[in-house]
Enzyme design. Structure first.
Site, PDB file in Angstrom:
ATOM      1  N   HIS A 289       8.771  50.655 -41.274  1.00 38.99           N
ATOM      2  CA  HIS A 289       9.325  51.275 -42.484  1.00 38.99           C
ATOM      3  C   HIS A 289      10.838  51.457 -42.447  1.00 38.99           C
ATOM      4  O   HIS A 289      11.441  51.851 -43.432  1.00 38.99           O
ATOM      5  CB  HIS A 289       8.665  52.635 -42.770  1.00 38.99           C
TER       6      HIS A 289
HETATM    7  C1  UD1 Z   1      11.553  59.085 -44.279  1.00 33.30           C
HETATM    8  C2  UD1 Z   1      12.539  59.564 -43.253  1.00 33.30           C
HETATM    9  C3  UD1 Z   1      12.273  58.881 -41.916  1.00 33.30           C
HETATM   10  C4  UD1 Z   1      10.823  58.981 -41.519  1.00 33.30           C
HETATM   11  C5  UD1 Z   1       9.962  58.450 -42.655  1.00 33.30           C
HETATM   12  C6  UD1 Z   1       8.484  58.504 -42.343  1.00 33.30           C
HETATM   13  C7  UD1 Z   1      14.813  60.168 -44.039  1.00 33.30           C
HETATM   14  C8  UD1 Z   1      16.206  59.699 -44.105  1.00 33.30           C
HETATM   15  N1  UD1 Z   1      13.922  59.266 -43.616  1.00 33.30           N
HETATM   16  O1  UD1 Z   1      11.834  57.728 -44.548  1.00 33.30           O
HETATM   17  O2  UD1 Z   1      13.072  59.482 -40.920  1.00 33.30           O
HETATM   18  O3  UD1 Z   1      10.590  58.264 -40.328  1.00 33.30           O
HETATM   19  O4  UD1 Z   1      10.236  59.235 -43.811  1.00 33.30           O
HETATM   20  O5  UD1 Z   1       7.712  58.130 -43.430  1.00 33.30           O
HETATM   21  O6  UD1 Z   1      14.545  61.307 -44.344  1.00 33.30           O
HETATM   22  N2  UD1 Z   1       7.508  57.178 -51.176  1.00 33.30           N
HETATM   23  C9  UD1 Z   1       6.274  57.214 -51.770  1.00 33.30           C
HETATM   24  N3  UD1 Z   1       5.496  58.298 -51.534  1.00 33.30           N
HETATM   25  C10 UD1 Z   1       5.885  59.336 -50.753  1.00 33.30           C
HETATM   26  C11 UD1 Z   1       7.150  59.278 -50.162  1.00 33.30           C
HETATM   27  C12 UD1 Z   1       7.956  58.186 -50.377  1.00 33.30           C
HETATM   28  O7  UD1 Z   1       5.878  56.318 -52.472  1.00 33.30           O
HETATM   29  O8  UD1 Z   1       5.119  60.305 -50.601  1.00 33.30           O
HETATM   30  C13 UD1 Z   1       8.374  56.031 -51.411  1.00 33.30           C
HETATM   31  C14 UD1 Z   1       9.610  56.449 -52.176  1.00 33.30           C
HETATM   32  O9  UD1 Z   1       9.502  56.111 -53.514  1.00 33.30           O
HETATM   33  C15 UD1 Z   1      10.751  55.732 -51.505  1.00 33.30           C
HETATM   34  C16 UD1 Z   1      10.176  55.200 -50.207  1.00 33.30           C
HETATM   35  O10 UD1 Z   1       8.794  55.506 -50.176  1.00 33.30           O
HETATM   36  O11 UD1 Z   1      11.231  54.680 -52.272  1.00 33.30           O
HETATM   37  C17 UD1 Z   1      10.869  55.787 -49.049  1.00 33.30           C
HETATM   38  O12 UD1 Z   1      10.731  57.231 -48.981  1.00 33.30           O
HETATM   39  P1  UD1 Z   1      11.893  58.154 -48.391  1.00 33.30           P
HETATM   40  O13 UD1 Z   1      11.427  59.549 -48.254  1.00 33.30           O
HETATM   41  O14 UD1 Z   1      13.134  57.900 -49.120  1.00 33.30           O
HETATM   42  O15 UD1 Z   1      12.186  57.611 -46.951  1.00 33.30           O
HETATM   43  P2  UD1 Z   1      11.246  57.021 -45.839  1.00 33.30           P
HETATM   44  O16 UD1 Z   1      11.553  55.578 -45.729  1.00 33.30           O
HETATM   45  O17 UD1 Z   1       9.825  57.434 -46.042  1.00 33.30           O
END
Ligand code: UD1
Length: 385
Positions: A223
């Protein structure tokens, strides 16, 4: 403007979680506070950075975390928007609840956002899992770690190298306390309840016979933006996985970020369902059940590097660096980066029976949260005196 003076200690310990990897760290801490001889009233704040049932609610259930007292429901956004929204919504919580301390875990955007709000209001901050450094500032988590540690008042570390990093950054040794790893507390608490891997596959319409291959199977998670946001990098990794799957079936647990990138870049078709089972994000008990009997794990997650070390399962980390060097020095982790040759070589070594078995690092014994509760209670009383 100068920060407000430090507050007297009366209110609750405000405990912050935001994203998936925070939940397994917080669960044992809250249990240790509740069980502590001296009262340690806690208030759980979920920033809502992760909000899907699969990314959040289900993990709360698995980990027996109490429902959050407050959910800030920030959701997704750019780093600036997400961090700013958490800050904006967290400030009134502190005004209203007057905590004695704010406790943050890990390195996600919520960790840094809540830390900044608290320190500027003169509320002390405690950081659990302090001092880890990848020395790669292109990782958003590295910025979160560096900034949080600079201003936190009490820093709990999981491995000795973390203290050395903090001292190098000018942080006073008195602020640092080596307690071990709360992630491993969660692993100890839940291992016996791990769900059967075959049942997990069946639940998602995948054939559990895939797990019965003579060489076993591998578990994959990806991820990190550096691996999944760039079409070429992701295509290289997916091709390598498709290749490996011809020798060793794989279970690929797909993060929402990765799923959307695979679709956007037209790469999803490379994952052959005959030898790769693709699953949505799993609960904690499902992940444990998938990993514990696996032949190997391929990942770019921080948490999985530690969990595989505790489980004695060989792990190949698809990153150029790790902020958790003890998993390489003492545990089962090998860094293979994005180099397809190195990945193939790593898999071949493990399949030839030469995978690392490692040993469990110092204080990864299931009691880290109790040590935090003891120290924090003493520290808070010391400040109040
Ligand atoms: C975040 C953390 C990372 C952690 C990871 C585990 C930061 C900078 N990064 O990264 O350290 O290892 O979580 O998962 O805080 N999304 C969904 N559903 C959710 C959450 C997110 O669909 O419940 C999608 C969002 O639309 C987004 C993408 O996943 O586009 C990434 O989510 P985001 O929280 O921005 O960062 P992660 O890559 O999950």
């Amino acid at each position: 403007m100068n920060p407000a003076p430090s507050k007297p200690l009366s209110g609750p310990i405000v405990c912050v979680v935001g994203a998936r990897p925070n939940f397994m760290k917080m669960a044992p801490i809250l249990r240790a506070f509740a069980a502590h001889a001296t009262p340690m009233p806690a208030l759980l704040v979920h920033t809502g950075q992760h909000y899907d049932r699969n990314m959040s609610d289900r993990l709360f259930e698995d980990l027996r975390l109490p429902r959050p007292d407050i959910n800030l429901e920030v959701g997704s956004g750019t780093h600036a928007v997400q961090t700013a929204e958490v800050m904006r919504r967290f400030e009134p919580v502190l005004d209203e609840r007057q905590p004695s301390v704010v406790l943050v875990v890990g390195d996600v955007n919520s960790t840094l956002a809540c830390t900044l709000v608290a320190v500027k209001k003169g509320v002390p901050v405690v950081h659990v899992e302090a001092g880890l450094r990848s020395y790669d500032r292109s990782m958003p988590e590295e910025i979160n770690r560096l900034m949080t540690d600079q201003v936190a008042d009490r820093l709990y570390t999981t491995e000795r190298s973390a203290e050395a990093n903090l001292l190098r950054e000018g942080i006073a040794a008195e602020r640092v306390c080596f307690v071990g790893n709360v992630m491993i507390d969660s692993l100890h608490d839940n291992k016996a309840q791990a769900r059967n891997a075959g049942a997990t596959l069946r639940e998602h319409g995948c054939d559990p016979a895939l797990l019965a291959h003579p060489k076993g199977y591998g578990v994959v998670t990806l991820h990190r933006p550096s691996n999944v946001d760039d079409p070429q990098a992701l295509a290289g990794l997916i091709n390598a996985l498709a290749d490996i799957a011809r020798q060793l079936p794989l279970v690929f647990v797909l993060h929402p970020r990765t799923k959307s990138k695979l679709e956007a870049f037209g790469l999803a078709g490379l994952l052959d369902p005959k030898n790769i089972a693709v699953l949505p994000p799993q609960g904690y008990l499902e992940m444990l059940g998938l990993m514990a009997p696996a032949t190997l794990v391929l990942t770019d997650s921080g948490g999985l590097q530690e969990e595989t070390t505790a489980l004695g399962v060989p792990c190949l980390t698809l990153r150029e660096n790790t902020e958790r060097p003890i998993t390489v020095d003492e545990g089962t982790n090998t860094m293979v980066g994005r180099d397809v040759q190195a990945i193939r070589q790593g898999v071949a070594e493990i399949l030839a029976g030469r995978g690392k078995r490692g040993r469990v690092p110092e204080l990864w014994d299931g009691h880290a949260a109790e040590r935090i509760a003891d120290d924090l209670s003493r520290w808070l009383r010391g400040r109040a005196a």
